[in-house]
Design an enzyme around this catalytic site. Structure first.
Site, PDB file in Angstrom:
ATOM      1  CE  LYS A  34      39.740  -0.987 -27.786  1.00 55.25           C
ATOM      2  NZ  LYS A  34      41.049  -0.366 -27.960  1.00 55.25           N
ATOM      3  CD  GLU A  43      38.112   4.795 -25.433  1.00 53.74           C
ATOM      4  OE1 GLU A  43      37.194   5.304 -26.130  1.00 53.74           O
ATOM      5  OE2 GLU A  43      38.839   3.878 -25.853  1.00 53.74           O
ATOM      6  CB  SER A  73      38.953   5.987 -33.481  1.00 54.87           C
ATOM      7  OG  SER A  73      40.063   6.207 -32.650  1.00 54.87           O
ATOM      8  CG  ASP A 126      41.049   6.561 -26.372  1.00 57.17           C
ATOM      9  OD1 ASP A 126      41.566   6.520 -25.241  1.00 57.17           O
ATOM     10  OD2 ASP A 126      40.947   5.555 -27.114  1.00 57.17           O
TER      11      ASP A 126
HETATM   12  O1  OSB Z   1      42.296   3.013 -27.595  1.00 57.62           O
HETATM   13  O2  OSB Z   1      40.522   2.514 -28.606  1.00 57.62           O
HETATM   14  C1  OSB Z   1      41.752   2.552 -28.576  1.00 57.62           C
HETATM   15  C2  OSB Z   1      43.140   1.356 -31.913  1.00 57.62           C
HETATM   16  C3  OSB Z   1      44.212   0.584 -31.465  1.00 57.62           C
HETATM   17  C4  OSB Z   1      44.475   0.501 -30.126  1.00 57.62           C
HETATM   18  C5  OSB Z   1      43.689   1.192 -29.220  1.00 57.62           C
HETATM   19  C6  OSB Z   1      42.604   1.943 -29.643  1.00 57.62           C
HETATM   20  C7  OSB Z   1      42.356   2.064 -31.029  1.00 57.62           C
HETATM   21  C8  OSB Z   1      41.315   2.934 -31.602  1.00 57.62           C
HETATM   22  C9  OSB Z   1      40.769   2.586 -32.965  1.00 57.62           C
HETATM   23  O3  OSB Z   1      40.909   3.913 -31.070  1.00 57.62           O
HETATM   24  C10 OSB Z   1      39.667   1.615 -32.872  1.00 57.62           C
HETATM   25  C11 OSB Z   1      39.432   0.855 -34.157  1.00 57.62           C
HETATM   26  O4  OSB Z   1      38.839   1.398 -35.087  1.00 57.62           O
HETATM   27  O5  OSB Z   1      39.802  -0.319 -34.246  1.00 57.62           O
HETATM   28 MG    MG Z   2      40.816   3.506 -26.209  1.00 58.10          MG
END
Ligand code: OSB
Ligand code: MG
Length: 370
Positions: A264, A215, A136, A189
């Site tokens: 998550k 996303e 990401s 995203d």
């Molecule tokens: O929106 O998925 C998200 C990290 C922190 C808060 C929101 C997001 C994210 C990431 C990274 O995209 C995901 C990770 O590697 O933990």
């Molecule tokens: Mg996200």
């Protein structure tokens, strides 16, 4: 198992670099590490991987600590629990505050895994021995920097690239990526950065980039707007911020607000709710991916176990600590292999050795409830 003590700590981890999303930039990483201690001498660890500010969800490191200290720990300490159902029902009066609940709940799963000498994967009913990983990539100063990082991750084997987008950082960026890598698994995203009326045309045009998913374009509460966009979009919408519970995925499904859910544990309140959402999604032909909020190796251990369930068909956001932190608090931490997969531990307990000395070293605040 009788809980004799609960410790709630705030840790400040040195960051390797900052990470920007549509809602703001993360310049430091603070997280909440929870431990449950039993009369038999077991210690279970969990993580409430929240942030310093309420940007991604309404919770913060401080609210997680406060809720656990004042409303969760007092309902656990001195009592005996044998199943996760009994354990969670002790603090069922605590509504919302799902990141707070996750730290506590995961610490109990860790106790169960030790008591029964089984892996977390076994406890959750996981079936995969490896899981595919995508990177990401945050919003950067320049396009060149972004392309450079993508190239590096692809060389390292990552099987999917997710870029963070925002209204001034979308079409041009995606066009540049597609020009260079027409065939890679690419997702975007938005972290809720768009509004339907103002932006739906721009978002519909993203179909041209053949993304495997888009996303969370709209706000967490904008379920109707997601449904309106999904009806016009070939690309599958993946809901992240909008899904906090089984009830939310049922609503999203009834409205056809998206075709994929990012699960998550931290956002939904733990593994129990995560498994329910996973099972619902599989039964209703929705896709599932495992996301994260930059957990340390402790939080990631639970995410990895979860992602070993059969419905997780999309690559997980599971970049290893080196991309964010100078040091992890488990050792050894996991690595992404050249085929872009990580091994799911199948040994008793967490699957990773906790570095209690480093937890101590990074602790900036500590509360003990006994
Ligand atoms: O929106 O998925 C998200 C990290 C922190 C808060 C929101 C997001 C994210 C990431 C990274 O995209 C995901 C990770 O590697 O933990
Ligand atoms: Mg996200």
């Amino acid at each position: 198992m009788k809980i004799t003590r609960m410790e709630i700590r705030k840790l400040k981890l040195p960051l390797q670099r900052s990470f920007a999303m549509s809602f703001g930039e993360m310049n430091r990483k603070e997280t909440v590490i929870v431990s449950l201690h039993t009369a038999d001498g077991l210690t279970g660890y969990g993580e409430s991987s929240s942030f310093s500010a309420p940007m991604y969800t309404h919770e913060t490191n401080d609210t997680c600590m406060y809720i656990q200290e004042h409303f969760i720990a007092p309902r656990l300490v001195g009592r005996e629990f044998d199943t996760v159902e009994e354990f969670c029902s002790a603090y069922r009066s605590v509504v919302g505050n799902r990141m707070a609940r996750t730290g506590t709940e995961c610490a109990f799963w860790h106790l169960l895994a030790q008591r029964d000498a089984v892996s977390l994967k076994h406890l959750v009913g996981g079936t995969r021995s490896t899981i595919p990983v995508g990177e990401s990539i945050g919003i950067k100063q320049t396009m060149a920097e972004t392309l450079e990082e993508i190239e590096q991750r692809l060389d390292e084997g990552y099987v999917r690239i997710k870029v963070k987008i925002a209204p001034d950082w979308d079409t041009q960026l995606l066009a540049a990526i597609r020009e260079r890598w027409p065939g890679i698994d690419l997702t975007a995203d938005a972290n809720a950065a768009y509004q339907f009326t103002q932006h739906h045309k721009t978002l519909e045009a993203l179909d041209a980039f053949n993304l495997s998913m888009l996303e969370q374009p709209f706000g967490a509460d904008d379920m109707i707007e997601h449904a309106k966009l999904q009806a016009k979009l070939k690309t599958s919408i993946c809901l992240d911020e909008s899904i906090e519970s089984l009830a939310d995925i049922k609503t999203a499904d009834a409205l056809s607000a998206g075709r994929i859910v990012n699960i998550k544990p931290g956002r939904v309140g733990g593994l129990v709710e995560s498994i329910k959402i996973h099972n619902y999604a599989v039964a209703h032909h929705l896709g599932v991916m495992c996301g994260g909020t930059f957990e340390t190796g402790i939080g990631r251990a639970f995410n990895i176990a979860l992602a070993s369930l059969p419905g997780f068909i999309y690559p997980a956001d599971m970049s290893p600590y080196q991309l964010y932190f100078a040091e992890d608090i488990v050792e050894p931490s996991y690595t992404v292999k050249l085929d872009g997969h990580i091994d799911v531990p199948d040994t008793p307990g967490l699957g990773f050795a906790v570095r209690e000395d480093l937890i101590e070293q990074f602790t900036t605040q500590k509360v003990v409830v006994r």
